[in-house]
Design a protein around this motif. Structure first.
Motif, PDB file in Angstrom:
ATOM      1  N   ARG A  13       0.858  -1.224   0.042  1.00 18.55           N
ATOM      2  CA  ARG A  13      -0.068   0.045   0.002  1.00 18.55           C
ATOM      3  C   ARG A  13       1.000   1.234  -0.168  1.00 18.55           C
ATOM      4  O   ARG A  13       0.505   2.326  -0.733  1.00 18.55           O
ATOM      5  CB  ARG A  13      -0.865  -0.060   1.217  1.00 18.55           C
ATOM      6  N   THR A  14       2.058   1.158   0.933  1.00 17.90           N
ATOM      7  CA  THR A  14       2.791   2.375   0.784  1.00 17.90           C
ATOM      8  C   THR A  14       3.624   2.439  -0.377  1.00 17.90           C
ATOM      9  O   THR A  14       3.315   3.874  -1.015  1.00 17.90           O
ATOM     10  CB  THR A  14       4.026   2.085   1.755  1.00 17.90           C
ATOM     11  N   ARG A  15       4.053   1.650  -1.112  1.00 16.58           N
ATOM     12  CA  ARG A  15       4.386   1.687  -2.514  1.00 16.58           C
ATOM     13  C   ARG A  15       3.605   2.088  -3.487  1.00 16.58           C
ATOM     14  O   ARG A  15       3.805   3.128  -4.328  1.00 16.58           O
ATOM     15  CB  ARG A  15       5.078   0.475  -2.982  1.00 16.58           C
ATOM     16  N   SER A  71      12.433  13.056  -5.110  1.00 20.10           N
ATOM     17  CA  SER A  71      12.029  12.192  -3.958  1.00 20.10           C
ATOM     18  C   SER A  71      11.285  12.857  -2.927  1.00 20.10           C
ATOM     19  O   SER A  71      10.208  12.482  -2.313  1.00 20.10           O
ATOM     20  CB  SER A  71      13.340  11.534  -3.418  1.00 20.10           C
ATOM     21  N   ALA A  72      11.502  14.149  -2.436  1.00 23.02           N
ATOM     22  CA  ALA A  72      11.066  14.950  -1.423  1.00 23.02           C
ATOM     23  C   ALA A  72       9.682  15.273  -1.934  1.00 23.02           C
ATOM     24  O   ALA A  72       8.740  15.303  -1.034  1.00 23.02           O
ATOM     25  CB  ALA A  72      11.847  16.247  -1.251  1.00 23.02           C
ATOM     26  N   PHE A 110      10.513   7.214   0.881  1.00 22.34           N
ATOM     27  CA  PHE A 110      10.479   7.038  -0.546  1.00 22.34           C
ATOM     28  C   PHE A 110      11.737   6.254  -0.843  1.00 22.34           C
ATOM     29  O   PHE A 110      11.949   5.105  -1.754  1.00 22.34           O
ATOM     30  CB  PHE A 110      10.869   8.365  -1.031  1.00 22.34           C
ATOM     31  N   TYR A 111      12.945   6.321  -0.008  1.00 20.46           N
ATOM     32  CA  TYR A 111      14.215   5.358  -0.285  1.00 20.46           C
ATOM     33  C   TYR A 111      14.338   4.097   0.206  1.00 20.46           C
ATOM     34  O   TYR A 111      15.044   3.403  -0.353  1.00 20.46           O
ATOM     35  CB  TYR A 111      15.471   6.336   0.167  1.00 20.46           C
ATOM     36  N   ARG A 112      13.516   3.767   0.765  1.00 21.52           N
ATOM     37  CA  ARG A 112      13.088   2.119   1.295  1.00 21.52           C
ATOM     38  C   ARG A 112      12.418   1.719   0.041  1.00 21.52           C
ATOM     39  O   ARG A 112      12.538   0.323   0.013  1.00 21.52           O
ATOM     40  CB  ARG A 112      12.112   2.069   2.405  1.00 21.52           C
ATOM     41  N   TYR A 113      11.974   2.350  -1.051  1.00 17.46           N
ATOM     42  CA  TYR A 113      11.315   1.578  -1.932  1.00 17.46           C
ATOM     43  C   TYR A 113      11.986   1.926  -3.386  1.00 17.46           C
ATOM     44  O   TYR A 113      12.028   1.086  -4.453  1.00 17.46           O
ATOM     45  CB  TYR A 113       9.908   2.133  -2.041  1.00 17.46           C
ATOM     46  N   PHE A 114      12.490   3.039  -3.582  1.00 11.13           N
ATOM     47  CA  PHE A 114      13.070   3.344  -4.643  1.00 11.13           C
ATOM     48  C   PHE A 114      14.535   4.016  -4.544  1.00 11.13           C
ATOM     49  O   PHE A 114      14.667   4.797  -3.613  1.00 11.13           O
ATOM     50  CB  PHE A 114      12.187   4.553  -5.606  1.00 11.13           C
TER      51      PHE A 114
END
Length: 211
Positions: A12-14, A33-34, A47-51
């Protein structure tokens, strides 16, 4: 980095991050990203946990849109529908689904294609989805050829030709074609590429058989 194994919450977060990418692109904003994190109402670190970066997120959004397009084409080419309405009508539906899908996905696809040469993640998505679309179409062509509904001389080349033709439905001219005249001519061209005979338009197999 395409991710396929996600928990429900992570999924869901992604998805929320990809939705944010799409909204920003639709508004003409840069999906950095921001900005994406703010739009999705999460921390930038999320954001950086996914991309890994902007292009990685754009590639994921591109992949999602292309998968939706290919899923729609595959549904239209269902063997039961071919037997019910005929090859010509099914191909017309493919044109409508792809043209509508491109119209809905315009900002994402335009942004991704603009980065195609420079971004390996986006090139990877393009190549993999081109391969999948070609496989879907080649399978369809083998079935209708075997059933005698069309006579395909080279299924592999014809499948690639169909992909090339329907990719043209992303052309800006389709955005100013409210009566669908251009779309209908593309549909006629698609029938010709596939080799649909006049009998097939009436759903009559040339030699009979199952799809």
């Amino acid at each position: 980095m395409e991710v396929t194994d996600l928990s429900a919450k992570a999924g869901r977060t992604r998805a929320a991050l990809l939705d944010a990418v799409e909204r920003l692109l639709g508004a003409g904003a840069d999906p950095g990203s921001a900005a994406v994190a703010a739009e999705a109402r999460v921390a930038t670190g999320t954001f950086y946990r996914y991309f890994s970066d902007r292009d990685d997120a754009l590639a994921a959004a591109f992949a999602r849109r292309l998968d939706d397009l290919i899923d729609g084409v595959e549904a239209a080419l269902d063997p039961a529908r071919v037997l019910d309405v005929g090859v010509a009508a099914v191909l017309d539906e493919v044109v409508d689904r792809v043209a509508d899908g491109y119209a809905e996905s315009g900002p994402v696809i335009a942004a991704a294609l603009a980065r195609l040469r420079a971004s390996e993640p986006i090139r990877g998505v393009y190549r993999s989805r081109h391969s999948r679309a070609t496989t879907v179409l080649a399978t369809f062509l083998r079935r209708v050829d075997r059933a005698g509904m069309v006579a395909v001389e080279d299924g592999g080349a014809t499948a690639v030709a169909v992909v090339v033709l329907v990719e043209g439905l992303n052309h800006p001219a389709l955005r100013t074609d409210p009566q669908g005249a251009v779309r209908r001519r593309v549909a006629v061209g698609l029938r010709a590429v596939v080799g649909v005979p006049s009998d097939a338009e009436r759903n009559v197999p040339i030699t009979g058989g199952d799809v």
